[in-house]
Every structure is written in structure tokens, then in C-alpha cells.
Design a protein around this motif. Sequence first.
Motif, PDB file in Angstrom:
ATOM      1  N   ASP A 291       0.739  -1.284  -0.180  1.00  0.00           N
ATOM      2  CA  ASP A 291       0.085   0.005   0.063  1.00  0.00           C
ATOM      3  C   ASP A 291       0.795   1.266   0.017  1.00  0.00           C
ATOM      4  O   ASP A 291       0.479   2.411  -0.493  1.00  0.00           O
ATOM      5  CB  ASP A 291      -1.078  -0.015   1.082  1.00  0.00           C
ATOM      6  CG  ASP A 291      -1.921  -1.227   1.317  1.00  0.00           C
ATOM      7  OD1 ASP A 291      -2.468  -1.415   0.369  1.00  0.00           O
ATOM      8  OD2 ASP A 291      -1.744  -1.797   2.325  1.00  0.00           O
ATOM      9  N   ASN A 292       2.138   1.397   0.699  1.00  0.00           N
ATOM     10  CA  ASN A 292       3.005   2.268   0.704  1.00  0.00           C
ATOM     11  C   ASN A 292       3.289   2.584  -0.751  1.00  0.00           C
ATOM     12  O   ASN A 292       3.389   3.724  -1.071  1.00  0.00           O
ATOM     13  CB  ASN A 292       4.234   2.128   1.875  1.00  0.00           C
ATOM     14  CG  ASN A 292       3.620   2.395   3.156  1.00  0.00           C
ATOM     15  OD1 ASN A 292       3.756   3.743   3.537  1.00  0.00           O
ATOM     16  ND2 ASN A 292       3.107   1.810   3.879  1.00  0.00           N
ATOM     17  N   LEU A 293       3.834   1.607  -1.390  1.00  0.00           N
ATOM     18  CA  LEU A 293       4.317   1.623  -2.878  1.00  0.00           C
ATOM     19  C   LEU A 293       3.514   2.194  -3.633  1.00  0.00           C
ATOM     20  O   LEU A 293       3.634   2.940  -4.556  1.00  0.00           O
ATOM     21  CB  LEU A 293       4.995   0.380  -2.955  1.00  0.00           C
ATOM     22  CG  LEU A 293       6.099  -0.295  -2.291  1.00  0.00           C
ATOM     23  CD1 LEU A 293       6.632  -1.675  -2.772  1.00  0.00           C
ATOM     24  CD2 LEU A 293       7.378   0.885  -2.800  1.00  0.00           C
ATOM     25  N   ALA A 294       2.216   1.564  -3.412  1.00  0.00           N
ATOM     26  CA  ALA A 294       1.037   1.824  -4.381  1.00  0.00           C
ATOM     27  C   ALA A 294       0.620   3.484  -4.124  1.00  0.00           C
ATOM     28  O   ALA A 294       0.486   4.162  -5.068  1.00  0.00           O
ATOM     29  CB  ALA A 294      -0.174   0.894  -4.156  1.00  0.00           C
ATOM     30  N   ALA A 295       0.697   3.901  -2.978  1.00  0.00           N
ATOM     31  CA  ALA A 295       0.500   5.524  -2.800  1.00  0.00           C
ATOM     32  C   ALA A 295       1.399   6.320  -3.380  1.00  0.00           C
ATOM     33  O   ALA A 295       1.104   7.318  -3.868  1.00  0.00           O
ATOM     34  CB  ALA A 295       0.344   5.599  -1.315  1.00  0.00           C
TER      35      ALA A 295
END
Length: 336
Positions: A291-295
Amino acid sequence: MTTAHPHPEPAPLPHAELHLHVEGTLEPELVMELAARHGVTLPYPDVESLRSAYDFTDLQSFLDLYYANMAVLRTAEDFADMTRAYLRRAAAAGVRHAEIMFDPQAHLVRGVPLETVVDGIASVLATSEEEFGVSTLLIAAFLRDRDEDEALDVLERLLAMDAPIVGIGLDSAEVGNPPSKFVRLYARAREAGLRRVAHAGEEGPASYVADALDLLGAERIDHGIRCLDDDALVERLVAEQVPLTVCPLSNVALRAVGSIHEHPLLEMLDRGLNVSVHSDDPAYFGGHLDDNLAALEGAHGLTAEQRATLAANSVRSSFLPADRRDALLAEIAAAS
Ligand code: HPA
Ligand code: ZN
């Protein structure tokens, strides 16, 4: 009408999760389940009302809830259930190795024995590679808003019980609790052959980052984003390639940065800092590693090269032995 997606999402690149507090993986559903298990009464009637409390203004507002929710962690089984749930989710996010922090003092002050905490977590880590495909190392983090003598006492107890820890860390309320408070703790850890990491430059000033390196011998800095306030420090961190474990969704949730669009991760990468992306307290900040990478991807776009650099940095900054590190780096190169 629905149609199958012609290009399924590629598998995530292998990563090492290096900034993860296991107590910060306690999802509201598990908080409620453990509360029921032990007959603990919480100020929240249900999962939704607890989740709606996850709205923070700064680090302390998060820490207040983070410590309050720990009231449901009582038995080794509770710690094991929490650790297992994290590893299952982390594996799906592409995590192949995790260096997991826990806060022994936060449990000792509630009357939970050290053995309960360590045995519960370690019992799951012992088989994490076979069960989840995630190798693990354990780091004991000390609460910087408590005194150094207590930390030293807990460290001695961990050493005496031969707790399976690879190193120590430093977390909790940063401002007003500088690295200089813990010089003896870090000297003792070094003497005992332990690795040393420390939170610095999350809310605290750039000088805490330099002090964590110079006074504590920290080998890795958790967060470190405030280094950007000091160009000379940035130059030094680039020259020494000091690992900085950056947690974008945490920084946004605790308002260290205004929004994910303003997050300086790519600026840090461009300036040559050794940064990698991590999740900190995924249950509280809206997401795991993926999720951090996607954000970041959504707000900034990441090139294939940037994605590969972030993955490789995470592996290189780990405490893995060289052969396992090289094997993961080869996998990243092959997948990039
Ligand atoms: N900062 C400081 N202390 C913490 C954190 C953090 O991000 N997460 C858990 N304890
Ligand atoms: Zn942290």
C-alpha cells in the motif's frame, strides 16, 4: 458486464521490511477478538468506532491509542496470533524478509512478563520462512520517553534469557528525548554483539539523526526525513550511504508531511540517499508495504528503475547474511 483483466498485476518485487513495529500490526478486528478472549472492556463498542479513532494529529496522538490497544495483549498466544497475522499479510505484499521491532517495556509496565512477549513472538518467527516464505529477525525497541536505567535493565534481562534478538532500536515520543539520553544503552548493546538502529528525524530535528550516528553508533536510521533540513547532513548520509527506512503513509498519517503528494521520498532518492520504503505501523496508518508503494506510485509515479532501487536498497540495508542478500538482489534484478 465484467471482463477479465488482460494484464494481471505483476508480482510485487521482493522486499525486506526493515521498519515494522509488531504491535502496530494489531488490526481493529484482532483488538476486538482479543478483548473478547480476555473480557477486556475497551472504550470502543465495535470495530468501526475503533477504526474511526485512527485519525491522528501527530506522533503522540497515535502513541496514545497504540499503547491503549496493547491492553488486549495478555498471553503468548495473543502475541503469536498478532505476529502470524502480520506475516501472512506481509508475504502477500512482497515481503521476503522482515526485521521486526517489539516494545518490551510497553508490556512490562502492564505486568506482562518478558518471557510471555518474547516466547509468543519468537514461536512464530521460528517457522516464518517455512510457513510464510518470509525470513525474520527480531529487534527489541526501547521507549525513549522512559529512562535509560530501565532500558538497561530490560536489555540485561533479554540478554540473560538469551532472547533471539539481532539488535536494538529506539522509538516512542522523539522530541525532547534525544539520542544523547541512551549512550550507555547503545554501548552495552554493541558490547553484547547486537546490531543498532534508532528512530531519528521523524518529528525530531536533523541533529538527532547525526547524534544517533555519532553518539549511539546507529547502523540504520528509522524515518530520518528531517535530514532534509540540513544540507551538510544530507551530504554526509549520501557519502556514508546510511540506510534510512522511510514510511510514507506513516508520515502522512502523523502529519510529518502534508500529503502523499508532498512526500519527499523521490527527492531523497534523487539526492542519492540510501532510502527504502516500509510500513511502520500498518494497522494504524492505512497500509502495508504494498500500500505504501502504491500510494507513492499513485501520487508521483515510479519508474521501473526507481522501483528496483527501492527494493534493492531494502535488501542491502538489512542484517541478512551476504549469501541470502545476494540471492534476493539477484531475484530483484531478474524481475526488473
Ligand atoms: N515513531 C515512534 N515510535 C513509534 C512509532 C513511530 O513511528 N511506531 C511505534 N512506535
Ligand atoms: Zn517506527
